[in-house]
Design a protein around this motif. Structure first.
Motif, PDB file in Angstrom:
ATOM      1  N   ARG A 232      15.688   6.602 -66.326  1.00 28.40           N
ATOM      2  CA  ARG A 232      14.896   7.843 -67.126  1.00 28.40           C
ATOM      3  C   ARG A 232      13.245   7.113 -67.073  1.00 28.40           C
ATOM      4  N   TYR A 233      13.246   6.020 -67.274  1.00 31.36           N
ATOM      5  CA  TYR A 233      11.640   5.303 -67.635  1.00 31.36           C
ATOM      6  C   TYR A 233      11.565   5.742 -65.813  1.00 31.36           C
ATOM      7  N   GLU A 234      11.425   5.063 -65.668  1.00 32.74           N
ATOM      8  CA  GLU A 234      11.002   4.926 -64.332  1.00 32.74           C
ATOM      9  C   GLU A 234      10.562   6.349 -63.917  1.00 32.74           C
ATOM     10  N   ALA A 235      11.515   7.335 -64.139  1.00 33.65           N
ATOM     11  CA  ALA A 235      11.448   8.560 -62.800  1.00 33.65           C
ATOM     12  C   ALA A 235      10.021   9.578 -64.082  1.00 33.65           C
ATOM     13  N   LEU A 236       9.731   9.057 -65.911  1.00 35.78           N
ATOM     14  CA  LEU A 236       8.747   9.269 -66.102  1.00 35.78           C
ATOM     15  C   LEU A 236       7.627   8.650 -65.750  1.00 35.78           C
ATOM     16  N   ALA A 237       7.948   6.861 -66.000  1.00 35.93           N
ATOM     17  CA  ALA A 237       6.413   6.792 -65.646  1.00 35.93           C
ATOM     18  C   ALA A 237       6.173   6.682 -64.414  1.00 35.93           C
ATOM     19  N   ALA A 238       7.049   7.367 -62.659  1.00 35.35           N
ATOM     20  CA  ALA A 238       6.304   7.859 -61.206  1.00 35.35           C
ATOM     21  C   ALA A 238       4.815   9.080 -61.573  1.00 35.35           C
ATOM     22  N   VAL A 239       6.026   9.957 -62.887  1.00 32.83           N
ATOM     23  CA  VAL A 239       4.864  10.976 -62.957  1.00 32.83           C
ATOM     24  C   VAL A 239       3.357  10.558 -62.906  1.00 32.83           C
ATOM     25  N   GLN A 357      -5.893  19.501 -79.945  1.00 26.38           N
ATOM     26  CA  GLN A 357      -5.779  18.382 -79.493  1.00 26.38           C
ATOM     27  C   GLN A 357      -4.458  18.823 -80.280  1.00 26.38           C
ATOM     28  N   GLY A 358      -3.565  17.882 -79.981  1.00 26.71           N
ATOM     29  CA  GLY A 358      -1.606  18.165 -80.914  1.00 26.71           C
ATOM     30  C   GLY A 358      -1.762  16.393 -81.510  1.00 26.71           C
ATOM     31  N   ALA A 359      -1.601  15.462 -81.290  1.00 33.66           N
ATOM     32  CA  ALA A 359      -1.545  13.621 -82.306  1.00 33.66           C
ATOM     33  C   ALA A 359      -1.695  12.990 -81.218  1.00 33.66           C
ATOM     34  N   ARG A 360      -2.476  12.004 -82.920  1.00 36.89           N
ATOM     35  CA  ARG A 360      -3.151  10.227 -81.732  1.00 36.89           C
ATOM     36  C   ARG A 360      -1.390  10.001 -82.126  1.00 36.89           C
ATOM     37  N   TYR A 361      -0.602  10.176 -82.739  1.00 37.37           N
ATOM     38  CA  TYR A 361       1.020   8.966 -82.270  1.00 37.37           C
ATOM     39  C   TYR A 361       1.658   9.472 -81.893  1.00 37.37           C
ATOM     40  N   GLN A 362       1.074   9.457 -80.031  1.00 33.16           N
ATOM     41  CA  GLN A 362       2.263  10.473 -78.655  1.00 33.16           C
ATOM     42  C   GLN A 362       3.061   9.047 -78.267  1.00 33.16           C
ATOM     43  N   GLY A 363       3.974   9.916 -78.080  1.00 33.64           N
ATOM     44  CA  GLY A 363       4.857   8.894 -77.282  1.00 33.64           C
ATOM     45  C   GLY A 363       4.981   9.820 -75.900  1.00 33.64           C
ATOM     46  N   PRO A 364       5.513   9.482 -74.594  1.00 32.91           N
ATOM     47  CA  PRO A 364       4.953   9.373 -73.162  1.00 32.91           C
ATOM     48  C   PRO A 364       4.862  11.004 -72.793  1.00 32.91           C
ATOM     49  N   ILE A 365       6.365  11.611 -73.303  1.00 28.82           N
ATOM     50  CA  ILE A 365       5.905  13.450 -73.175  1.00 28.82           C
ATOM     51  C   ILE A 365       4.774  13.757 -73.352  1.00 28.82           C
ATOM     52  N   LEU A 366       4.890  13.678 -74.958  1.00 30.55           N
ATOM     53  CA  LEU A 366       3.430  14.543 -74.984  1.00 30.55           C
ATOM     54  C   LEU A 366       1.781  13.510 -74.921  1.00 30.55           C
ATOM     55  N   ASN A 367       1.817  12.904 -74.386  1.00 29.17           N
ATOM     56  CA  ASN A 367       1.193  11.465 -73.702  1.00 29.17           C
ATOM     57  C   ASN A 367       0.431  12.827 -72.439  1.00 29.17           C
ATOM     58  N   LEU A 368       1.831  12.963 -71.276  1.00 27.09           N
ATOM     59  CA  LEU A 368       1.535  13.154 -70.120  1.00 27.09           C
ATOM     60  C   LEU A 368       0.731  15.629 -70.472  1.00 27.09           C
ATOM     61  N   PHE A 369       1.164  15.739 -71.242  1.00 30.44           N
ATOM     62  CA  PHE A 369       0.364  17.481 -71.939  1.00 30.44           C
ATOM     63  C   PHE A 369      -1.058  16.997 -72.330  1.00 30.44           C
ATOM     64  N   GLU A 399       0.991  26.760 -61.140  1.00 26.86           N
ATOM     65  CA  GLU A 399       1.346  26.505 -60.865  1.00 26.86           C
ATOM     66  C   GLU A 399       0.501  24.993 -59.668  1.00 26.86           C
ATOM     67  N   GLY A 400      -0.163  25.984 -59.304  1.00 27.36           N
ATOM     68  CA  GLY A 400      -1.497  25.016 -58.293  1.00 27.36           C
ATOM     69  C   GLY A 400      -3.000  24.088 -58.833  1.00 27.36           C
ATOM     70  N   GLU A 401      -2.915  24.687 -60.608  1.00 28.27           N
ATOM     71  CA  GLU A 401      -3.593  24.100 -61.758  1.00 28.27           C
ATOM     72  C   GLU A 401      -3.233  22.722 -62.515  1.00 28.27           C
ATOM     73  N   ARG A 402      -1.749  22.811 -62.320  1.00 29.42           N
ATOM     74  CA  ARG A 402      -0.595  22.313 -63.284  1.00 29.42           C
ATOM     75  C   ARG A 402      -1.231  19.792 -62.553  1.00 29.42           C
ATOM     76  N   LEU A 403      -1.670  18.669 -62.934  1.00 30.13           N
ATOM     77  CA  LEU A 403      -1.787  18.038 -63.018  1.00 30.13           C
ATOM     78  C   LEU A 403      -0.408  17.170 -63.020  1.00 30.13           C
ATOM     79  N   PHE A 404       0.408  17.719 -63.443  1.00 30.09           N
ATOM     80  CA  PHE A 404       2.016  16.866 -63.612  1.00 30.09           C
ATOM     81  C   PHE A 404       2.644  18.277 -63.330  1.00 30.09           C
ATOM     82  N   ASP A 405       3.876  16.741 -62.474  1.00 32.04           N
ATOM     83  CA  ASP A 405       5.403  18.088 -62.502  1.00 32.04           C
ATOM     84  C   ASP A 405       6.087  18.424 -63.837  1.00 32.04           C
ATOM     85  N   ARG A 406       6.076  19.883 -64.025  1.00 31.12           N
ATOM     86  CA  ARG A 406       7.142  20.380 -65.267  1.00 31.12           C
ATOM     87  C   ARG A 406       8.351  19.722 -64.613  1.00 31.12           C
ATOM     88  N   GLN A 407       9.039  20.102 -64.568  1.00 27.46           N
ATOM     89  CA  GLN A 407      10.748  20.149 -63.406  1.00 27.46           C
ATOM     90  C   GLN A 407      10.567  18.893 -63.298  1.00 27.46           C
TER      91      GLN A 407
END
Length: 417
Positions: A232-239, A357-369, A399-407
């Protein structure tokens, strides 16, 4: 299940996890006026990267966690300030205090296993604004135990498999000391978290030896090792790597970048300003984008500012913390600037560039967004425009303007690897 006092003379079934021989603790709790405020994100209603250092060294290497499977299936993971912890099986239920840890548990498929976090209803609402855009992913933190000032007896009752929290920080709270930390670690489950990496806070006297600062994703890798969720980590780190590569490729020269400030205010009469590039994972979504600080380093993070101070800095962009939370009146926040004789003169206000903005105490998912949204807010010509947001979930970006793949992110969270 709650435990009575008679049961504390010896370790409980929680002996399936145990501390190793290396333990080095340290921590410091910031007060409300001591820097970044008492609440991790001062926009919360009930509120009062790439760096890794150990006493000054810096870098962005692989996780320091050394894991090895023993013949009996147990394995070890190590994090500062706890040291090495041996697990006999991966944790399923997870106590957290701050949302960067709760988001890590969520990213590793343990979102439903979180037993506690700070301001759960507030952050459940905020996180779900983003989760809405992840197909097939759900999250429910509402009604959980609010752990900003945790009660030791409650930790016995929650009976979590791991305490994903920084014991060095917890011991700075009233009613907690090292003996309490050790008691919970022995009779309930181990501590395994790091929080002073938020803005490289100085550990308290007697706790500093060996305290290490981690980048957000470096700590996430270590936590993934503890949960035996390397895939799971490696998949998200690749994104994330793909996202950062896109940012690096399109980022304009420094001289052409806008000036910006980040603020938070539950009450517009008391506006807190936050820095954009200081060390620590609180800026892990702004530092890679390199905006120019409109305050030019003259305002420390957590300082209360007024419209006059903001006009003097005159930022091109204002990033408004908490603006994505469902209960926030983003239109009203903009109107407060627009209707004020001083605030209305700020360049960001005149050009309609006050963004949520969202939150400063972000984890990996919020960080991507937040990397995606902030890139669009700062550099619409390079990354596509950010919609004028007032309410509702994270905008549906074409979809063409997204900077990462949600799926890809959804598949990693759901374990479809």
């Amino acid at each position: 299940m709650a435990r009575d006092d008679a049961g504390r003379g010896a370790p409980t079934r929680r002996a399936f996890t145990k501390y190793g021989v290396t333990v080095a603790l340290g921590g410091l709790l910031a007060g409300c006026t001591g820097g970044d405020g008492a609440d991790p994100d001062s926009s919360a209603p009930d509120a009062t990267g790439s760096e890794s250092t150990a006493t000054g060294s810096t870098g962005d290497g692989s996780a320091e966690s050394q894991t090895a499977d023993d013949a009996d299936g147990s394995y070890a993971a190590s994090i500062s300030p706890v040291g090495e912890v041996t697990f006999e099986s991966p944790p399923e239920t997870v106590f957290t205090r701050l949302t960067h840890h709760a988001d890590m548990a969520f990213a590793l498929g343990r979102g439903d296993g979180v037993t506690a976090l700070h301001a759960p209803d507030y952050y459940d609402g905020l996180w779900n604004q983003y989760v809405e855009r992840l197909p097939g992913v759900t999250l429910d933190w509402s009604g959980l135990y609010s752990s900003w000032e945790p009660d030791k007896e409650k930790l016995y009752e929650l009976d979590s498999d791991v305490h994903l929290a920084d014991p060095a920080w917890v011991t700075q709270l009233e009613g907690w000391d090292r003996e309490d930390i050790d008691e919970i670690g022995e009779h309930v489950s181990p501590w395994f978290g790091n929080s002073l990496s938020d803005r490289h806070q100085e550990p308290a006297e007697g706790w500093a030896d060996g305290y290490r600062y981690y980048g957000l994703w470096e700590q996430f890798e270590i936590v993934a090792e503890a949960f035996q969720e390397r895939e799971r980590y490696e998949a998200l780190a690749a994104v994330r790597e793909d996202l950062l590569a896109t940012i690096d490729e399109r980022l304009p020269p420094e001289a052409e970048r806008p000036t910006a400030i980040m603020i938070a205010a539950a009450d517009i009469e008391q506006i807190y300003a936050y820095t954009l590039s200081n060390p620590g994972f609180l800026t892990s979504h702004t530092r890679p984008l390199g905006p120019r600080d409109a305050f030019e380093g003259d305002v420390e993070s957590g300082t209360v500012v007024d419209f006059e101070t903001i006009l003097e800095a005159d930022p091109d962009v204002i990033l408004y913390l908490g603006g994505m939370e469902p209960g926030t009146d983003m239109a009203g926040r903009r109107a407060a600037f627009e209707e004020d004789p001083v605030g209305s003169q700020v360049t960001a206000v005149q050009n309609d560039r006050i963004h949520p903005q969202g939150a400063r105490y972000q984890g990996p998912i919020l960080n991507l967004f937040q990397l995606e949204m902030t890139a669009k807010q700062l550099y619409p010509d390079e990354f596509g425009s950010w919609p004028r947001y007032e309410s509702g979930p994270y905008p549906e970006i074409p979809e063409g303007e997204r900077l990462f793949d949600r799926q890809r992110v959804a598949d990693a969270i759901n374990g479809a690897l």
